[in-house]
Design an enzyme around this catalytic site. Structure first.
Site, PDB file in Angstrom:
ATOM      1  N   LYS A   1     -13.673   5.213   8.011  1.00 15.05           N
ATOM      2  CA  LYS A   1     -13.200   4.180   7.353  1.00 15.05           C
ATOM      3  C   LYS A   1     -13.528   2.814   7.778  1.00 15.05           C
ATOM      4  O   LYS A   1     -13.703   1.802   7.143  1.00 15.05           O
ATOM      5  CB  LYS A   1     -11.491   4.057   7.187  1.00 15.05           C
ATOM      6  CG  LYS A   1     -10.754   3.129   6.355  1.00 15.05           C
ATOM      7  CD  LYS A   1     -11.228   2.561   5.332  1.00 15.05           C
ATOM      8  CE  LYS A   1     -10.497   2.108   4.443  1.00 15.05           C
ATOM      9  NZ  LYS A   1      -9.905   0.516   5.210  1.00 15.05           N
TER      10      LYS A   1
ATOM     11  N   ARG B   1      11.515   1.251   7.160  1.00 17.46           N
ATOM     12  CA  ARG B   1      12.613   0.703   8.515  1.00 17.46           C
ATOM     13  C   ARG B   1      13.665  -0.216   7.949  1.00 17.46           C
ATOM     14  O   ARG B   1      15.016  -0.129   8.295  1.00 17.46           O
ATOM     15  CB  ARG B   1      11.625   0.006   9.424  1.00 17.46           C
ATOM     16  CG  ARG B   1      12.376  -0.430  10.652  1.00 17.46           C
ATOM     17  CD  ARG B   1      11.457  -0.948  11.606  1.00 17.46           C
ATOM     18  NE  ARG B   1      10.756  -1.878  11.161  1.00 17.46           N
ATOM     19  CZ  ARG B   1      11.143  -3.325  11.515  1.00 17.46           C
ATOM     20  NH1 ARG B   1      12.262  -3.804  11.896  1.00 17.46           N
ATOM     21  NH2 ARG B   1      10.102  -4.287  10.917  1.00 17.46           N
TER      22      ARG B   1
ATOM     23  N   MET C   1       0.711  -1.172  -0.079  1.00 17.46           N
ATOM     24  CA  MET C   1       0.148  -0.097   0.066  1.00 17.46           C
ATOM     25  C   MET C   1       0.796   1.181   0.010  1.00 17.46           C
ATOM     26  O   MET C   1       0.635   2.397  -0.808  1.00 17.46           O
ATOM     27  CB  MET C   1      -0.861   0.152   1.205  1.00 17.46           C
ATOM     28  CG  MET C   1      -2.037  -0.894   1.105  1.00 17.46           C
ATOM     29  SD  MET C   1      -3.468  -0.376  -0.058  1.00 17.46           S
ATOM     30  CE  MET C   1      -4.056   0.849   0.620  1.00 17.46           C
ATOM     31  N   GLY C   2       1.954   1.151   0.906  1.00 14.28           N
ATOM     32  CA  GLY C   2       2.835   2.604   1.025  1.00 14.28           C
ATOM     33  C   GLY C   2       3.389   2.677  -0.290  1.00 14.28           C
ATOM     34  O   GLY C   2       3.341   3.912  -0.660  1.00 14.28           O
TER      35      GLY C   2
ATOM     36  N   SER D   1      -9.312   3.496   1.264  1.00 13.28           N
ATOM     37  CA  SER D   1      -9.667   2.357   0.526  1.00 13.28           C
ATOM     38  C   SER D   1      -9.578   2.136  -0.800  1.00 13.28           C
ATOM     39  O   SER D   1      -9.694   3.062  -1.426  1.00 13.28           O
ATOM     40  CB  SER D   1     -11.175   2.353   1.108  1.00 13.28           C
ATOM     41  OG  SER D   1     -11.866   1.123   0.515  1.00 13.28           O
TER      42      SER D   1
ATOM     43  N   HIS E   1     -17.086   1.935   6.849  1.00 15.58           N
ATOM     44  CA  HIS E   1     -16.835   1.354   5.575  1.00 15.58           C
ATOM     45  C   HIS E   1     -16.525   0.103   5.491  1.00 15.58           C
ATOM     46  O   HIS E   1     -17.327  -0.765   4.765  1.00 15.58           O
ATOM     47  CB  HIS E   1     -15.796   2.302   4.903  1.00 15.58           C
ATOM     48  CG  HIS E   1     -15.104   1.668   3.690  1.00 15.58           C
ATOM     49  ND1 HIS E   1     -14.383   0.697   3.534  1.00 15.58           N
ATOM     50  CD2 HIS E   1     -15.567   1.828   2.456  1.00 15.58           C
ATOM     51  CE1 HIS E   1     -14.293   0.244   1.966  1.00 15.58           C
ATOM     52  NE2 HIS E   1     -14.647   1.055   1.429  1.00 15.58           N
ATOM     53  N   ASN E   2     -15.551  -0.439   6.299  1.00 14.54           N
ATOM     54  CA  ASN E   2     -15.134  -1.871   6.391  1.00 14.54           C
ATOM     55  C   ASN E   2     -16.123  -2.719   7.125  1.00 14.54           C
ATOM     56  O   ASN E   2     -16.271  -3.911   6.485  1.00 14.54           O
ATOM     57  CB  ASN E   2     -13.627  -1.952   7.017  1.00 14.54           C
ATOM     58  CG  ASN E   2     -12.428  -1.476   6.493  1.00 14.54           C
ATOM     59  OD1 ASN E   2     -12.779  -0.552   5.507  1.00 14.54           O
ATOM     60  ND2 ASN E   2     -11.402  -1.763   6.784  1.00 14.54           N
TER      61      ASN E   2
ATOM     62  N   GLU F   1     -18.522  -3.460   4.160  1.00 11.04           N
ATOM     63  CA  GLU F   1     -17.697  -4.455   3.410  1.00 11.04           C
ATOM     64  C   GLU F   1     -17.961  -5.724   3.941  1.00 11.04           C
ATOM     65  O   GLU F   1     -18.449  -6.750   3.112  1.00 11.04           O
ATOM     66  CB  GLU F   1     -16.359  -3.967   3.357  1.00 11.04           C
ATOM     67  CG  GLU F   1     -15.377  -4.716   2.341  1.00 11.04           C
ATOM     68  CD  GLU F   1     -14.124  -4.378   2.443  1.00 11.04           C
ATOM     69  OE1 GLU F   1     -13.196  -5.221   2.778  1.00 11.04           O
ATOM     70  OE2 GLU F   1     -13.605  -3.387   2.506  1.00 11.04           O
TER      71      GLU F   1
END
Length: 515
Positions: free
Chosen positions: A222, A73, A53-54, A168, A225-226, A229
């Protein structure tokens, strides 16, 4: 400005984008990626935490013309990102938090994309040590909203601005345009909002990103939202189970059913991918992939958080709760193994399971899906009142239309409903949805009855219908429950014919007194 660096959108204004095709800037490859004095203070934004994701969000920023400082890291992930995707745009490689901070222009803007909980706290604390007053830290992970409230206050005490942003869309959305739900001070959003809107999905030219409200509101939204889902996926699973167990439709043929459904009012990302999963054949066995996958559904906690929060707020999110419990049941291996010996009773497969039954299931799925959204919006309404967030429900329907996992065509109908009446007591009271449910309710009842008769568990469909019936029932058995509570605990009750609270002296002469 260093030679060869593109004009930053911060300098030149926002660049256009769309949901799944983003602007791509190809930079020249650097012979030396190490940070130097030439790169200090040049990055528009930084991303720390370069898992999938990052990394994809960092690439998304770079594709939109921003110079992105990247940090992880372990430097190996940083180098892997630059080796594989360094030509997506301008990146500044850093190895330490101090280098990362030095690479960012003032006011610094850093997006944290690490595991929720203690790892997020550790990174935020390290950034706070290296940052100056007025700099901005954005937590883009799946953090619990109460942690975000705590962190925002702690950073404010240190003069650092903090935003908790729900994001998301999975790995594809992170790269091509997610739905972003930022919460925090409005003044902080004014600084980073244009950048977040720039990389978000776009629907009809509107960014799927908006300022949600104060402190933990973004992560709360969020979380809900999940939860929706979870419910949506459970309902789709029940539809699959009924179509296969009752109508005898095999996965390949069922994939076509879901593809057909995806052309109408059920048009959504989850329906779309359901068809793809059902159509997939396992290369090794030749069986449908769905038959090879172990029937135990995992969860990472946001569904449980949603249900716990709803209990605290006193909001019935029965559809979401049943979805969470259904996943828990699927993973209750010893209990399920023991349960296989339990008698089924007189189960039977009803007749008439052709096209009419398929249509009944479609309508039951749609109606139950509406219930899940209605309950989720009710929970957000309650939290808004509890925490003073002033979340606009219509805005949520707008930003959930693209990028996110629950994106669906009917979110336009929800947006319209709240545009017509921002104070709807329940989404089900909106004329469009009241009429839609009236059209579905007979099919809905037939499907739940069929599931019970056939011995197929359908907790999502059943809970949604029970909730619907609970709302429309003029007088519920809660009157008896309140009488019981007064009997054993003197909890008092209200009367239908006069004002005030009352108690019956059950252990005495049973006369009624005002409480």
């Amino acid at each position: 400005m260093p030679a060869g660096r593109p004009v930053s959108p911060i300098d030149a204004g926002p660049l256009p984008g769309n949901p799944w095709t983003t602007l791509r800037h190809m930079s020249t490859e650097r012979e030396d990626a190490q940070p130097t004095s030439d790169t200090n203070g040049t990055a528009d934004i930084g991303v720390t935490g370069l898992a999938v994701m990052g990394s994809n969000i960092a690439r998304n920023f770079a594709r939109h013309g921003y110079t992105v400082a990247v940090h992880n890291r372990s430097a190996g992930k940083t180098d892997a990102l630059l080796d594989e995707h360094g030509r997506d745009g301008d990146f500044v490689r850093t190895e330490t938090i101090e280098e990362f901070a030095a690479a960012l222009r003032s006011p610094r803007r850093a997006l944290v994309m690490v595991q929720a909980g203690a790892p997020t706290d550790a990174v935020i604390d390290a950034l706070a040590e290296a940052f100056d007053e007025g700099d901005i830290i954005i937590d883009g992970g799946n953090s619990l909203y109460t942690d975000t409230i705590r962190r925002e206050k702690a950073m404010a005490d240190r003069g650092i601005r903090f935003i908790g942003a729900g994001i998301s869309g999975g790995e594809e959305g992170a790269l091509e345009g997610p739905s972003i739900m930022p919460g925090g001070p409005a003044s902080s959003y004014e600084v980073v909002g244009p950048m977040l809107e720039d990389i978000s999905a776009k629907v009809d030219g509107t960014a799927c990103c908006t300022h949600i409200g104060e402190d933990g509101s973004g992560h709360f939204v969020k979380m809900v939202h999940n939860g929706i889902e979870y419910s949506d996926m459970q309902l789709i699973g029940e539809a699959y189970h009924l179509l296969r167990g009752v109508a005898g439709i095999e996965p390949a043929a069922m994939a076509e059913v879901f593809r057909e459904w995806n052309t109408g009012e059920l048009d959504s990302y989850l329906i779309e991918i359901t068809a793809e999963v059902l159509a997939q054949v396992d290369a090794e066995t030749g069986y449908p992939l769905v038959d090879v996958i172990v029937d135990r559904a995992g969860q990472k906690g946001t569904g449980r958080w949603t249900v716990k929060s709803a209990l605290d707020l006193g909001v019935p999110v029965t559809g979401i709760a049943e979805a969470v419990f259904a996943r828990a049941l699927s993973s209750s291996v010893p209990q399920r193994e023991a349960g296989r010996a339990l008698p089924s009773g007189a189960v039977s497969t009803p007749s008439g399971t052709g096209p009419e039954f398929i249509e009944d299931v479609r309508r039951a799925l749609y109606a139950s899906k509406v219930i899940a959204y209605a309950q989720g919006f009710d929970q957000i309404t309650a939290a808004t009142a509890e925490y003073g967030w002033d979340v606009a429900r219509g805005d949520l329907a707008t930003i959930w239309r693209g990028g996110c996992i629950i994106r669906a065509t009917f979110l336009d109908r929800i947006r319209e409903a709240y545009a017509e009446n921002a104070d709807l007591p329940t989404l089900l009271a909106a004329p469009y949805f009241a009429e839609a449910l009236a059209d579905c309710v007979d099919s809905w009842r037939r499907v739940v009855t069929t599931a019970v008769t056939a011995g197929i568990p359908a907790p999502g469909f059943s809970a949604a219908l029970a909730y619907y019936d609970g709302l429309r029932t003029e007088r519920l058995p809660a009157a008896l429950i309140q009488g019981q509570r007064d009997f054993f605990g003197a909890h008092t009750y209200l009367r239908t014919d006069r004002e005030g609270s009352f108690h019956t002296q059950w252990s005495g002469d049973r006369t009624e007194v005002r409480a």
